[in-house]
Design an enzyme around this catalytic site. Structure first.
Site, PDB file in Angstrom:
ATOM      1  N   ASP A 132     -18.242  16.758  24.990  1.00 25.70           N
ATOM      2  CA  ASP A 132     -17.974  15.713  23.994  1.00 25.70           C
ATOM      3  C   ASP A 132     -19.303  15.172  23.469  1.00 25.70           C
ATOM      4  O   ASP A 132     -20.316  15.224  24.168  1.00 25.70           O
ATOM      5  CB  ASP A 132     -17.220  14.534  24.634  1.00 25.70           C
ATOM      6  CG  ASP A 132     -15.770  14.869  24.957  1.00 25.70           C
ATOM      7  OD1 ASP A 132     -15.295  15.950  24.569  1.00 25.70           O
ATOM      8  OD2 ASP A 132     -15.120  14.035  25.621  1.00 25.70           O
ATOM      9  N   ARG A 182     -16.267  21.547  17.979  1.00 22.43           N
ATOM     10  CA  ARG A 182     -15.217  20.602  17.565  1.00 22.43           C
ATOM     11  C   ARG A 182     -15.861  19.643  16.568  1.00 22.43           C
ATOM     12  O   ARG A 182     -16.916  19.068  16.836  1.00 22.43           O
ATOM     13  CB  ARG A 182     -14.723  19.830  18.782  1.00 22.43           C
ATOM     14  CG  ARG A 182     -13.731  18.720  18.407  1.00 22.43           C
ATOM     15  CD  ARG A 182     -13.513  17.754  19.557  1.00 22.43           C
ATOM     16  NE  ARG A 182     -13.025  18.417  20.732  1.00 22.43           N
ATOM     17  CZ  ARG A 182     -13.236  17.959  21.962  1.00 22.43           C
ATOM     18  NH1 ARG A 182     -13.933  16.865  22.178  1.00 22.43           N
ATOM     19  NH2 ARG A 182     -12.759  18.611  23.007  1.00 22.43           N
TER      20      ARG A 182
END
Ligand code: FDA
Length: 305
Positions: A132, A182
């Site tokens: 992340d 992402r």
């Protein structure tokens, strides 16, 4: 008003005392709408239900801003436990984690040791791991570590945030690593010196980086609940004949579940980000900051009790 509430919840998300209290008293205030439980067993049950509906998953053991080695090692152990559960239960799931939970703020050595432990186990079980992206101050370091790890492992990807001015250049810079990225709007409070303050500019930049990354031929996870961005991506892949196995959509657990299933019915890969664990407070506050309707939902839950 919306901006004020956003700032308020982002401010609360960093409060250490409240984070500790939240850990002690367990999932409260409607957080279970966004968090799959506190244990891996509870998370596995949720993942099984989602997989049954044709939804892929990326599971996340919640934790961030760890400031001691012991805790960072324990966090890595939890990630390894999750990978083993994915393998054992044959779940359609990847893993997501935050570098600050692996020791990013402590030492490079520690974070690399923990990441290699996790990626070895993930490789053994065929599990993909996404790092992340956290706040701006950790962005460069996270990308440096990602690049190093990507030279050693195929099963690792990371996240770029559309609200940062630097992201367009990062897409270019990472291009030759053939990264599975992402792409998101960005969830932290950042200064106008580093991030677009206006939503419209963030949305425009989001579209721009989706196009760049896809046309570079790299795998793209478009992580958003925003129909305008989803429609844009659908049109783009049609226009450029980009196959369905070069991209996917991603959404967070508990947000727009009907839309998630609809995208599966339309034939797209749809991955749900499923967080679990006791360190749910910061994650929950960022979800409240994103949408006033989420706050209304929580207030209703509290008042009903
Ligand atoms: P935004 O919040 O602007 O919402 C746009 C529109 O979507 C709304 O106007 C509405 O139409 C619709 N919508 C949104 N929520 C809805 C709801 N509950 N019901 C109905 N409609 C709704 N961030 C980060 O900084 N680092 C990271 O690593 C990640 N990782 C990550 C993974 C995944 C899978 C997702 C989905 C998101 C992240 N994020 C993230 C968070 C991300 O940066 C962002 O904060 C949130 O996704 C919210 O932005 P949206 O793109 O959804 O649009």
């Amino acid at each position: 008003m919306e901006q004020l509430m956003r700032d308020f919840f982002l401010f609360l998300s960093k409060n250490k005392t409240l984070t500790k209290l939240a850990k002690k008293y367990g999932l409260r205030f409607g957080a279970s709408r966004f968090v799959a439980g506190e244990t891996i067993e509870q998370a596995v049950e949720v993942i099984k239900q989602l997989n049954k509906k044709g939804l892929a998953v990326t599971v996340d053991y919640l934790g961030e801003f760890v400031d001691n080695e012991k805790e960072a090692n324990e966090m890595a152990n939890h990630c390894i436990e999750a990978i083993q559960a994915i393998g054992r239960e044959k779940l359609n799931s990847q893993l997501s984690l935050k570098m600050t939970s692996m020791g990013l703020d402590i030492s490079d050595d520690l974070v690399m040791r923990n990441m290699r432990r996790i990626l070895e186990m993930a490789k053994e079980h065929g599990v993909f791991v996404t790092i992340d992206m956290e706040d701006y101050s950790r962005c460069q370091k996270t990308l440096d570590i990602f690049k190093q790890l990507k030279k050693e492992y195929d099963n690792v990807g990371t996240v770029l945030q559309a609200y940062l001015y630097r992201t367009e250049a990062d897409i270019e810079d990472l291009k030759d690593y053939r990264p599975n990225l992402r792409l998101v709007k960005g969830a932290y409070k950042e200064s106008p010196e580093v991030a677009f303050p206006d939503k419209k500019d963030v949305d425009d930049n989001f579209k721009k980086i989706i196009k760049m990354h896809l046309l570079n031929g790299n795998y793209t996870a478009v992580a958003t609940h925003d129909d305008a961005i989803i429609e844009y991506t659908k049109q783009l892949v049609k226009e450029y004949n980009i196959p369905n196995d070069q991209f996917e959509f991603q959404m967070l657990y508990g947000i727009r579940p009907e839309r998630q299933e609809q995208l599966v019915r339309e034939g797209y890969t749809m991955r749900v980000y499923v967080p679990y664990g006791t360190d749910w407070y910061g994650y929950f506050m960022r979800r409240l900051a994103e949408r006033p309707a989420n706050v209304a939902f929580v207030l209703k839950g509290v008042l009903r009790k």
